[in-house]
Design a protein around this motif. Structure first.
Motif, PDB file in Angstrom:
ATOM      1  N   ILE A  17       0.726  -1.228   0.182  1.00 38.17           N
ATOM      2  CA  ILE A  17       0.090  -0.167   0.074  1.00 38.17           C
ATOM      3  C   ILE A  17       0.821   1.274   0.059  1.00 38.17           C
ATOM      4  CG2 ILE A  17      -1.457   1.353   1.279  1.00 38.17           C
ATOM      5  CD1 ILE A  17      -2.878  -1.449   2.023  1.00 38.17           C
ATOM      6  N   ALA A  18       2.091   1.222   0.619  1.00 40.24           N
ATOM      7  CA  ALA A  18       3.075   2.276   0.707  1.00 40.24           C
ATOM      8  C   ALA A  18       3.597   2.537  -0.687  1.00 40.24           C
ATOM      9  CB  ALA A  18       3.995   2.112   1.738  1.00 40.24           C
ATOM     10  N   LEU A  19       3.855   1.352  -1.485  1.00 41.28           N
ATOM     11  CA  LEU A  19       4.463   1.975  -2.609  1.00 41.28           C
ATOM     12  C   LEU A  19       3.445   2.291  -3.500  1.00 41.28           C
ATOM     13  CD1 LEU A  19       6.753   1.278  -4.772  1.00 41.28           C
ATOM     14  CD2 LEU A  19       5.748  -1.110  -4.962  1.00 41.28           C
ATOM     15  N   PHE A  20       2.363   1.860  -3.408  1.00 44.36           N
ATOM     16  CA  PHE A  20       1.085   2.527  -4.521  1.00 44.36           C
ATOM     17  C   PHE A  20       0.825   4.033  -3.852  1.00 44.36           C
ATOM     18  CE2 PHE A  20      -3.463   3.248  -4.842  1.00 44.36           C
ATOM     19  CZ  PHE A  20      -3.632   2.956  -6.223  1.00 44.36           C
ATOM     20  N   ALA A  21       0.953   4.506  -2.746  1.00 48.96           N
ATOM     21  CA  ALA A  21       0.518   5.713  -2.526  1.00 48.96           C
ATOM     22  C   ALA A  21       1.792   6.561  -2.811  1.00 48.96           C
ATOM     23  CB  ALA A  21       0.569   5.721  -0.967  1.00 48.96           C
ATOM     24  N   TYR A  22       3.037   6.148  -2.581  1.00 50.94           N
ATOM     25  CA  TYR A  22       4.399   6.882  -3.067  1.00 50.94           C
ATOM     26  C   TYR A  22       3.970   7.012  -4.532  1.00 50.94           C
ATOM     27  CZ  TYR A  22       8.949   7.876  -4.417  1.00 50.94           C
ATOM     28  OH  TYR A  22       9.995   8.392  -5.009  1.00 50.94           O
ATOM     29  N   ALA A  23       3.844   5.942  -5.425  1.00 54.13           N
ATOM     30  CA  ALA A  23       4.033   6.126  -6.927  1.00 54.13           C
ATOM     31  C   ALA A  23       2.917   7.081  -7.288  1.00 54.13           C
ATOM     32  CB  ALA A  23       3.616   4.716  -7.424  1.00 54.13           C
ATOM     33  N   ASN A  24       1.450   7.077  -6.718  1.00 47.42           N
ATOM     34  CA  ASN A  24       0.414   7.975  -6.985  1.00 47.42           C
ATOM     35  C   ASN A  24       0.921   9.318  -6.849  1.00 47.42           C
ATOM     36  OD1 ASN A  24      -1.889   6.861  -8.222  1.00 47.42           O
ATOM     37  ND2 ASN A  24      -1.818   5.347  -6.514  1.00 47.42           N
ATOM     38  N   ILE A  25       1.559   9.781  -5.634  1.00 52.18           N
ATOM     39  CA  ILE A  25       1.829  11.049  -5.469  1.00 52.18           C
ATOM     40  C   ILE A  25       2.802  11.568  -6.261  1.00 52.18           C
ATOM     41  CG2 ILE A  25       3.223  12.307  -3.563  1.00 52.18           C
ATOM     42  CD1 ILE A  25       1.716  10.560  -1.392  1.00 52.18           C
ATOM     43  N   GLN A  26       4.025  10.634  -6.611  1.00 50.34           N
ATOM     44  CA  GLN A  26       4.903  11.195  -7.883  1.00 50.34           C
ATOM     45  C   GLN A  26       4.552  11.308  -8.848  1.00 50.34           C
ATOM     46  OE1 GLN A  26       8.210  11.847  -7.151  1.00 50.34           O
ATOM     47  NE2 GLN A  26       7.869  11.755  -4.897  1.00 50.34           N
ATOM     48  N   GLN A  27       3.688  10.418  -9.402  1.00 45.92           N
ATOM     49  CA  GLN A  27       3.032  10.665 -10.560  1.00 45.92           C
ATOM     50  C   GLN A  27       2.380  11.974 -10.670  1.00 45.92           C
ATOM     51  OE1 GLN A  27      -0.164   8.064 -11.913  1.00 45.92           O
ATOM     52  NE2 GLN A  27       0.832   7.695 -14.058  1.00 45.92           N
ATOM     53  N   SER A  28       1.303  12.322  -9.757  1.00 41.57           N
ATOM     54  CA  SER A  28       0.792  13.470  -9.755  1.00 41.57           C
ATOM     55  C   SER A  28       1.905  14.628  -9.522  1.00 41.57           C
ATOM     56  CB  SER A  28       0.028  13.504  -8.307  1.00 41.57           C
ATOM     57  OG  SER A  28      -0.556  14.766  -8.662  1.00 41.57           O
ATOM     58  N   ILE A  29       2.883  14.439  -8.805  1.00 38.66           N
ATOM     59  CA  ILE A  29       3.875  15.788  -8.932  1.00 38.66           C
ATOM     60  C   ILE A  29       4.533  15.806 -10.091  1.00 38.66           C
ATOM     61  CG2 ILE A  29       6.158  16.368  -8.125  1.00 38.66           C
ATOM     62  CD1 ILE A  29       5.400  15.129  -5.550  1.00 38.66           C
ATOM     63  N   CYS A  30       4.754  14.702 -11.058  1.00 34.73           N
ATOM     64  CA  CYS A  30       5.424  14.850 -12.145  1.00 34.73           C
ATOM     65  C   CYS A  30       4.532  15.272 -13.299  1.00 34.73           C
ATOM     66  CB  CYS A  30       5.823  13.341 -12.850  1.00 34.73           C
ATOM     67  SG  CYS A  30       7.095  12.680 -11.669  1.00 34.73           S
ATOM     68  N   HIS A  31       3.362  15.078 -13.120  1.00 34.41           N
ATOM     69  CA  HIS A  31       2.316  15.505 -14.361  1.00 34.41           C
ATOM     70  C   HIS A  31       1.970  17.165 -14.130  1.00 34.41           C
ATOM     71  CE1 HIS A  31       0.496  11.486 -14.950  1.00 34.41           C
ATOM     72  NE2 HIS A  31       1.299  11.742 -16.163  1.00 34.41           N
ATOM     73  N   SER A  32       1.903  17.440 -12.794  1.00 32.08           N
ATOM     74  CA  SER A  32       1.742  18.774 -12.351  1.00 32.08           C
ATOM     75  C   SER A  32       2.975  19.771 -12.942  1.00 32.08           C
ATOM     76  CB  SER A  32       1.597  19.148 -11.039  1.00 32.08           C
ATOM     77  OG  SER A  32       1.474  20.487 -10.644  1.00 32.08           O
ATOM     78  N   HIS A  33       4.254  19.258 -12.903  1.00 42.58           N
ATOM     79  CA  HIS A  33       5.456  19.819 -13.432  1.00 42.58           C
ATOM     80  C   HIS A  33       5.331  19.944 -14.777  1.00 42.58           C
ATOM     81  CE1 HIS A  33       9.412  21.450 -13.349  1.00 42.58           C
ATOM     82  NE2 HIS A  33       9.804  20.232 -14.212  1.00 42.58           N
ATOM     83  N   LEU A  34       5.009  19.057 -15.481  1.00 44.50           N
ATOM     84  CA  LEU A  34       4.763  18.903 -16.820  1.00 44.50           C
ATOM     85  C   LEU A  34       4.057  20.006 -17.381  1.00 44.50           C
ATOM     86  CD1 LEU A  34       5.329  15.123 -17.900  1.00 44.50           C
ATOM     87  CD2 LEU A  34       6.939  16.880 -18.353  1.00 44.50           C
ATOM     88  N   PHE A  35       2.618  19.979 -16.809  1.00 43.65           N
ATOM     89  CA  PHE A  35       1.614  20.949 -17.105  1.00 43.65           C
ATOM     90  C   PHE A  35       2.146  22.159 -16.861  1.00 43.65           C
ATOM     91  CE2 PHE A  35      -1.765  23.601 -15.658  1.00 43.65           C
ATOM     92  CZ  PHE A  35      -2.490  23.615 -16.763  1.00 43.65           C
ATOM     93  N   HIS A  36       2.893  22.747 -15.978  1.00 42.91           N
ATOM     94  CA  HIS A  36       3.252  23.968 -15.695  1.00 42.91           C
ATOM     95  C   HIS A  36       4.674  24.611 -16.621  1.00 42.91           C
ATOM     96  CE1 HIS A  36       0.540  23.516 -12.438  1.00 42.91           C
ATOM     97  NE2 HIS A  36       0.539  24.791 -12.485  1.00 42.91           N
ATOM     98  N   LEU A  37       5.145  23.384 -17.478  1.00 45.72           N
ATOM     99  CA  LEU A  37       6.260  23.989 -18.224  1.00 45.72           C
ATOM    100  C   LEU A  37       5.699  24.657 -19.651  1.00 45.72           C
ATOM    101  CD1 LEU A  37       8.429  20.799 -18.330  1.00 45.72           C
ATOM    102  CD2 LEU A  37       8.851  22.965 -17.339  1.00 45.72           C
TER     103      LEU A  37
END
Length: 107
Positions: free
Chosen positions: A1-21
Motif C-alpha cells: 500500500i505504501a508503494l502504491f501511495a508513493y507512486a501515485n503521489i510522485q506521478q501527480s507531482i510529475c504531471h503537475s510539473h509537466l503541465f506548468h512547463l
C-alpha cells in the motif's frame, strides 16, 4: 500500500510539473528538472509501472494475469520512454548529464 501511495503521489507531482512547463501559446517547452526529472526523462512512466507492480503485489505473486499486466505496462512504457528521450534529444540538443529514460542510473 505504501508503494502504491508513493507512486501515485510522485506521478501527480510529475504531471503537475509537466503541465506548468507549457508557458506560452503556441506551446514552448523546456526540459523538466523538478523532483525525479533530475534523473530520468519519464518519471511519470516509472511511477505508473510502480502503481501496477504494487497492485500485482497486493493480489499475490501467484496472480498470473496481474504479473502479465505489469510486464505489458513495463514493456509498453519502456518503448514510449525511449521515444520521449529521442524527442528531448532532437528538440533540446543538450540534455542533463547522466539523464536516463526510465530507471534512474540504469535505463
Amino acid at each position: 500500500i505504501a508503494l502504491f501511495a508513493y507512486a501515485n503521489i510522485q506521478q501527480s507531482i510529475c504531471h503537475s510539473h509537466l503541465f506548468h512547463l507549457k508557458t506560452t501559446f503556441p506551446a514552448s517547452y523546456t526540459i523538466p528538472t523538478h523532483s525525479l526529472f533530475r534523473y530520468v526523462c519519464c518519471p511519470h512512466y516509472t511511477s505508473e509501472i510502480l502503481i501496477y507492480l504494487s497492485l500485482a503485489l497486493c493480489t499475490g505473486l501467484r496472480n498470473i494475469p496481474a504479473l502479465f499486466l505489469v510486464l505489458w505496462v513495463s514493456s509498453n512504457l519502456s518503448v514510449v520512454a525511449d521515444q520521449q528521450f529521442q524527442w528531448y534529444r532532437a528538440t533540446f540538443k543538450t540534455l542533463p548529464q547522466g539523464w536516463k529514460k526510465l530507471i534512474p542510473f540504469i535505463y
